[in-house]
Design a protein around this motif. Structure first.
Motif, mmCIF file in Angstrom:
data_model
loop_
_atom_site.group_PDB
_atom_site.id
_atom_site.type_symbol
_atom_site.label_atom_id
_atom_site.label_comp_id
_atom_site.label_asym_id
_atom_site.label_seq_id
_atom_site.Cartn_x
_atom_site.Cartn_y
_atom_site.Cartn_z
ATOM 1 N N LEU A 1 1.063 4.116 -2.809
ATOM 2 C CA LEU A 1 0.897 5.518 -2.440
ATOM 3 C C LEU A 1 2.074 6.340 -2.945
ATOM 4 C CD1 LEU A 1 -0.450 7.837 -0.896
ATOM 5 C CD2 LEU A 1 0.691 6.986 1.181
ATOM 6 N N TYR A 2 3.292 5.844 -2.723
ATOM 7 C CA TYR A 2 4.496 6.537 -3.182
ATOM 8 C C TYR A 2 4.479 6.694 -4.706
ATOM 9 C CZ TYR A 2 9.402 7.489 -4.143
ATOM 10 O OH TYR A 2 10.572 8.050 -4.585
ATOM 11 N N VAL B 1 2.173 9.406 -5.660
ATOM 12 C CA VAL B 1 2.769 10.722 -5.377
ATOM 13 C C VAL B 1 3.741 11.095 -6.492
ATOM 14 C CG1 VAL B 1 4.337 11.967 -3.811
ATOM 15 C CG2 VAL B 1 2.423 10.631 -2.872
ATOM 16 N N ALA C 1 5.073 9.928 2.534
ATOM 17 C CA ALA C 1 5.370 9.542 1.147
ATOM 18 C C ALA C 1 5.735 10.766 0.307
ATOM 19 C CB ALA C 1 4.184 8.795 0.536
ATOM 20 N N SER D 1 0.837 -1.209 0.000
ATOM 21 C CA SER D 1 0.000 0.000 0.000
ATOM 22 C C SER D 1 0.866 1.252 0.000
ATOM 23 C CB SER D 1 -0.906 0.017 1.232
ATOM 24 O OG SER D 1 -1.818 -1.038 1.196
ATOM 25 N N ILE D 2 1.911 1.245 0.784
ATOM 26 C CA ILE D 2 2.789 2.413 0.840
ATOM 27 C C ILE D 2 3.537 2.578 -0.479
ATOM 28 C CG2 ILE D 2 4.817 3.402 1.990
ATOM 29 C CD1 ILE D 2 3.645 2.317 4.613
ATOM 30 N N ALA E 1 -3.325 7.883 8.623
ATOM 31 C CA ALA E 1 -3.357 7.769 7.159
ATOM 32 C C ALA E 1 -2.842 9.062 6.520
ATOM 33 C CB ALA E 1 -4.773 7.447 6.685
ATOM 34 N N ASP E 2 -3.244 10.199 7.080
ATOM 35 C CA ASP E 2 -2.733 11.484 6.582
ATOM 36 C C ASP E 2 -1.223 11.575 6.782
ATOM 37 O OD1 ASP E 2 -5.308 12.256 5.933
ATOM 38 O OD2 ASP E 2 -5.553 13.584 7.671
ATOM 39 N N GLU F 1 0.833 16.880 10.746
ATOM 40 C CA GLU F 1 0.073 15.623 10.813
ATOM 41 C C GLU F 1 0.541 14.760 11.986
ATOM 42 O OE1 GLU F 1 -2.626 15.185 9.237
ATOM 43 O OE2 GLU F 1 -2.398 16.759 7.729
ATOM 44 N N TYR G 1 0.565 9.507 4.176
ATOM 45 C CA TYR G 1 0.537 10.202 2.890
ATOM 46 C C TYR G 1 1.618 11.276 2.857
ATOM 47 C CZ TYR G 1 -0.680 13.904 -0.350
ATOM 48 O OH TYR G 1 -0.610 14.887 -1.295
ATOM 49 N N ASN G 2 1.659 12.112 3.891
ATOM 50 C CA ASN G 2 2.637 13.198 3.914
ATOM 51 C C ASN G 2 4.059 12.677 4.025
ATOM 52 O OD1 ASN G 2 1.340 16.027 3.845
ATOM 53 N ND2 ASN G 2 -0.047 14.775 5.081
ATOM 54 N N THR H 1 -1.423 17.003 -4.310
ATOM 55 C CA THR H 1 -0.064 16.458 -4.223
ATOM 56 C C THR H 1 0.904 17.287 -5.056
ATOM 57 O OG1 THR H 1 -0.952 14.239 -3.850
ATOM 58 C CG2 THR H 1 1.332 14.384 -4.569
#
Length: 131
Positions: free
Chosen positions: A8-9, A12, A71, A4-5, A64-65, A43, A68-69, A25
């Motif tokens: 996400l990366y 981004v 990443a 998942s990461i 989760a935020d 965050e 994201y930040n 983003t």
């Protein structure tokens, strides 16, 4: 989780060239590393506050935020998730998976008695003070 990461990366990275008017983003990446780092810190503080308040649902959302930040920070700094996984693996090999915990029955320098917590000896950098 690592998958998942990674996704996400990758998202981004893909957003780097997007229109900042449309993509949050892209807007964040264009703002620069200082702004990105500040957002990550904000965050993290939100997670801490929600944890202190015992608000499980808010900790989940804010975490989760935070990821994201994180990443976005990685993308801005040229760090890939695999770089972080390699560092985690290196630390696990050296210290165990929970590297911040005291080690028990691990050979280390010192005169600790059997069963007492032992900390692996790490190189110490000596600092000279000016007089």
């Amino acid at each position: 989780m690592a998958d998942s990461i990674e996704r996400l990366y990758d998202a981004v990275i893909a957003a780097k060239g997007s229109d900042p008017v449309v993509s949050r983003t892209a807007r964040l990446l264009r703002a620069g590393r200082a702004k990105i780092a500040k957002k990550l810190a904000e965050e993290a503080v939100e997670v801490v506050i929600d944890a202190m308040n015992g608000d499980r649902a808010a900790v989940t959302r804010e975490s989760a935020d935070l990821l994201y930040n994180l990443a976005v920070v990685w993308a801005a700094c040229g760090v890939r998730p695999s770089d972080v996984w390699e560092e985690m693996s290196r630390r696990e090999q050296m210290f165990g998976i929970a590297e911040k915990l005291l080690k028990r029955d691990v050979p280390a320098k010192g005169d600790a008695k059997p069963g007492e917590p032992k900390i692996a000896a790490l190189p110490v950098r000596r600092v000279r003070h000016r007089r």
